[in-house]
Design an enzyme around this catalytic site. Structure first.
Site, PDB file in Angstrom:
ATOM      1  CE  LYS A   1     -13.301 -11.542   3.046  1.00  0.00           C
ATOM      2  NZ  LYS A   1     -14.383 -10.765   3.656  1.00  0.00           N
TER       3      LYS A   1
ATOM      4  CB  THR B   1      -0.715  -2.284 -15.509  1.00  0.00           C
ATOM      5  OG1 THR B   1       0.529  -2.752 -14.961  1.00  0.00           O
ATOM      6  CG2 THR B   1      -1.520  -3.464 -16.032  1.00  0.00           C
TER       7      THR B   1
ATOM      8  CD  GLN C   1      -1.128  -5.010 -11.588  1.00  0.00           C
ATOM      9  OE1 GLN C   1      -1.011  -5.851 -12.460  1.00  0.00           O
ATOM     10  NE2 GLN C   1      -0.312  -4.960 -10.566  1.00  0.00           N
TER      11      GLN C   1
ATOM     12  NE  ARG D   1       0.394   5.806  -6.218  1.00  0.00           N
ATOM     13  CZ  ARG D   1       0.474   5.619  -7.537  1.00  0.00           C
ATOM     14  NH1 ARG D   1       0.671   6.650  -8.336  1.00  0.00           N
ATOM     15  NH2 ARG D   1       0.342   4.408  -8.048  1.00  0.00           N
TER      16      ARG D   1
ATOM     17  NE  ARG E   1      -6.439   1.374  -2.896  1.00  0.00           N
ATOM     18  CZ  ARG E   1      -6.542   0.475  -1.939  1.00  0.00           C
ATOM     19  NH1 ARG E   1      -7.621   0.451  -1.173  1.00  0.00           N
ATOM     20  NH2 ARG E   1      -5.581  -0.398  -1.726  1.00  0.00           N
TER      21      ARG E   1
ATOM     22  CG  HIS F   1      -3.106  -9.365  -4.010  1.00  0.00           C
ATOM     23  ND1 HIS F   1      -3.061 -10.482  -4.815  1.00  0.00           N
ATOM     24  CD2 HIS F   1      -3.394  -8.328  -4.834  1.00  0.00           C
ATOM     25  CE1 HIS F   1      -3.301 -10.123  -6.065  1.00  0.00           C
ATOM     26  NE2 HIS F   1      -3.495  -8.825  -6.090  1.00  0.00           N
ATOM     27  CB  THR F   2      -4.574  -6.095   2.143  1.00  0.00           C
ATOM     28  OG1 THR F   2      -3.743  -5.053   1.606  1.00  0.00           O
ATOM     29  CG2 THR F   2      -4.601  -5.980   3.657  1.00  0.00           C
TER      30      THR F   2
ATOM     31  N   GLY G   1     -16.502  -7.527   5.297  1.00  0.00           N
ATOM     32  CA  GLY G   1     -15.456  -7.091   6.218  1.00  0.00           C
ATOM     33  C   GLY G   1     -14.117  -7.619   5.748  1.00  0.00           C
TER      34      GLY G   1
ATOM     35  N   GLY H   1      -8.324  -2.109 -10.158  1.00  0.00           N
ATOM     36  CA  GLY H   1      -7.480  -2.696  -9.135  1.00  0.00           C
ATOM     37  C   GLY H   1      -7.970  -2.378  -7.734  1.00  0.00           C
ATOM     38  CG  ASP H   2      -6.135  -0.682  -5.374  1.00  0.00           C
ATOM     39  OD1 ASP H   2      -5.112  -1.264  -4.973  1.00  0.00           O
ATOM     40  OD2 ASP H   2      -6.109   0.317  -6.112  1.00  0.00           O
TER      41      ASP H   2
END
Length: 431
Positions: free
Chosen positions: A19, A240, A225, A304, A306, A42-43, A416, A13-14
């Site tokens: 993006k 998960t 995830q 949290r 990472r 999701h950023t 980026g 995940g992450d």
């Protein structure tokens, strides 16, 4: 004929899926979430403005795109309304773009309470869940006692089912965990209030997806995830509660597997993990701290920190296998800028010196050590580079090495956080 493209994470995940989904949505008519819940984060960064989404598909920030939350998503009505209102405050017309499956299992307050009580009881052996009720909601679904979004639209039906399931869960909360019970009337009243706001967005999403396909439009399926957190194929039990792999696309949205044209796997140029569980390449030295600080490695959902480590090609080969990955997107390449040497895990070795494949459970990871190959780093900046030719020679060599190790082409490179800071070698929808 349009294309159906799946975008999913191939690590823990992450990986930066938000993006990439936002970028590719330009070529899609519809974006579909097919599993997970509001434990995802999701950023998106567009023109310097940061937006974090947890439930709503990342395509919502683009005009004229239909966003679908499919039946495989466990839905917290409260969390969804919070997200809708937050986006509307930014001027995003969410309600006219969003469609919800009536078959979505609901996350209700007792699921959250159970999740948190269990993690507390596990102590140091905790799984590391987000404590948002995801696991207990999926349990209710499989046990066939769960309430679904469609139930919320019928007060008497919902109240009857709620009374039965709440008796069961309150018994567990009070008698086993010694926690206070959840109040029936409060849950009912809050759900009914939200139900009227959600009602106009609920529809037959399976037919919607198939009608879109028949019309020749492109569809993007957005995973949450990562593959190594899959309930069946991940580092069990530190996983998960849903299928985060490509197979979950079909069951979680209603699209047949033969209609999936391309699977894009997202992977960081290094590896991270949140919470407990095996992590063969984890770093506890200055290199790990460098990756965490430069990569801003903090969870978008929980905040949290990472855990960080070198790129694990063995784990990625496993993810490629279980997803039939067509191509990869490499993210956060710029985080490696300035490192003199970069390590890649190319194999696992047991304590007796035997080379082994990916373990099937977490216990198997306790008896292995990673085998590394060292590659030269680069001093030049890759931040914001938009052409492969403009990358440093050693950065291109690193990318080629990862392709060789995984057997899959790297079609997109993120340099980026902004959607424009991307090298697209092959667009899954256009090429």
């Amino acid at each position: 004929m349009g294309k159906n493209v799946v975008v999913l994470g191939t690590q823990w995940g992450d990986e930066g899926k938000g993006k990439v989904v936002d970028l590719l949505t330009e070529s899609a008519a519809t974006v579909v979430r097919f599993q997970g819940g509001h434990n995802a984060g999701h950023t998106l960064v567009i023109d310097g403005e940061k937006t974090v989404l947890h439930l709503i598909p990342s395509g919502v920030l683009r005009a004229d795109k239909t966003c679908v939350i499919g039946n495989g998503v466990v839905l917290s009505p409260e969390a969804l309304m919070d997200e809708i209102r937050e986006l509307e405050a930014k001027g995003v017309p969410v309600r006219e773009r969003l469609r919800l499956s009536p078959a979505c299992p609901l996350i209700l307050p007792y699921h959250v309470r159970l999740d948190q009580a269990r993690e507390k009881a596990r102590g140091i052996a905790k799984i590391g869940t987000t404590g948002r009720g995801i696991g207990p909601a999926y349990e209710d679904k499989v046990a066939r006692r769960g309430l679904r979004l469609g139930d919320m639209l019928h007060r008497e039906r919902f109240a009857s089912k709620l009374g039965e399931v709440l008796d069961y869960h309150n018994f567990v909360l009070t008698q086993y965990h010694h926690e206070a019970p959840v109040d029936f009337q409060r849950v009912l009243d809050e759900a009914m209030e939200i139900a009227e706001e959600l009602r106009p967005m609920v529809c037959d999403t399976v037919s919607l997806v198939h009608d879109t396909r028949k019309a020749g439009e492109n569809i993007l399926f957005e995973g949450a995830q990562g593959s190594l957190l899959d309930i069946d194929h991940g580092t069990y039990p530190y996983v998960t509660s849903s299928n985060t792999t490509a197979g979950g696309t079909a069951t979680g949205s209603g699209v047949g597997p033969l209609y999936l044209d391309y699977v894009l796997g997202i992977t960081k140029a290094y590896t991270t993990r949140v919470g407990s569980g095996p992590f063969p390449t984890e770093l506890f030295d200055e290199f790990g701290r460098h990756l965490a600080e430069k990569g801003h490695e903090f969870g978008a959902t929980t905040g949290r920190a990472r855990r960080c480590g070198w790129f694990d090609a063995v784990a990625l080969r496993h993810a490629v296998q279980i997803n039939s990955v067509s191509g990869l997107c490499l993210t956060k390449l710029d985080v490696l800028d300035g490192l003199e040497n970069i390590r890649v895990c190319i194999g696992y070795r047991s304590k007796d010196g035997e080379t082994i494949d990916t373990p099937v459970d977490s216990e198997g990871y306790e008896v292995i050590e990673p085998l590394y190959q060292d590659l030269p780093g680069w001093s030049e900046s890759t931040l914001g580079v938009k052409r492969i030719e403009d990358l440093p020679n050693n950065a291109r060599a690193y990318i080629s090495f990862l392709e060789e190790q995984t057997g899959v082409p790297i079609d997109i490179i993120s340099t980026g956080p902004d959607r424009n800071e991307t090298i697209v070698l092959r667009n899954p929808f256009l090429d």
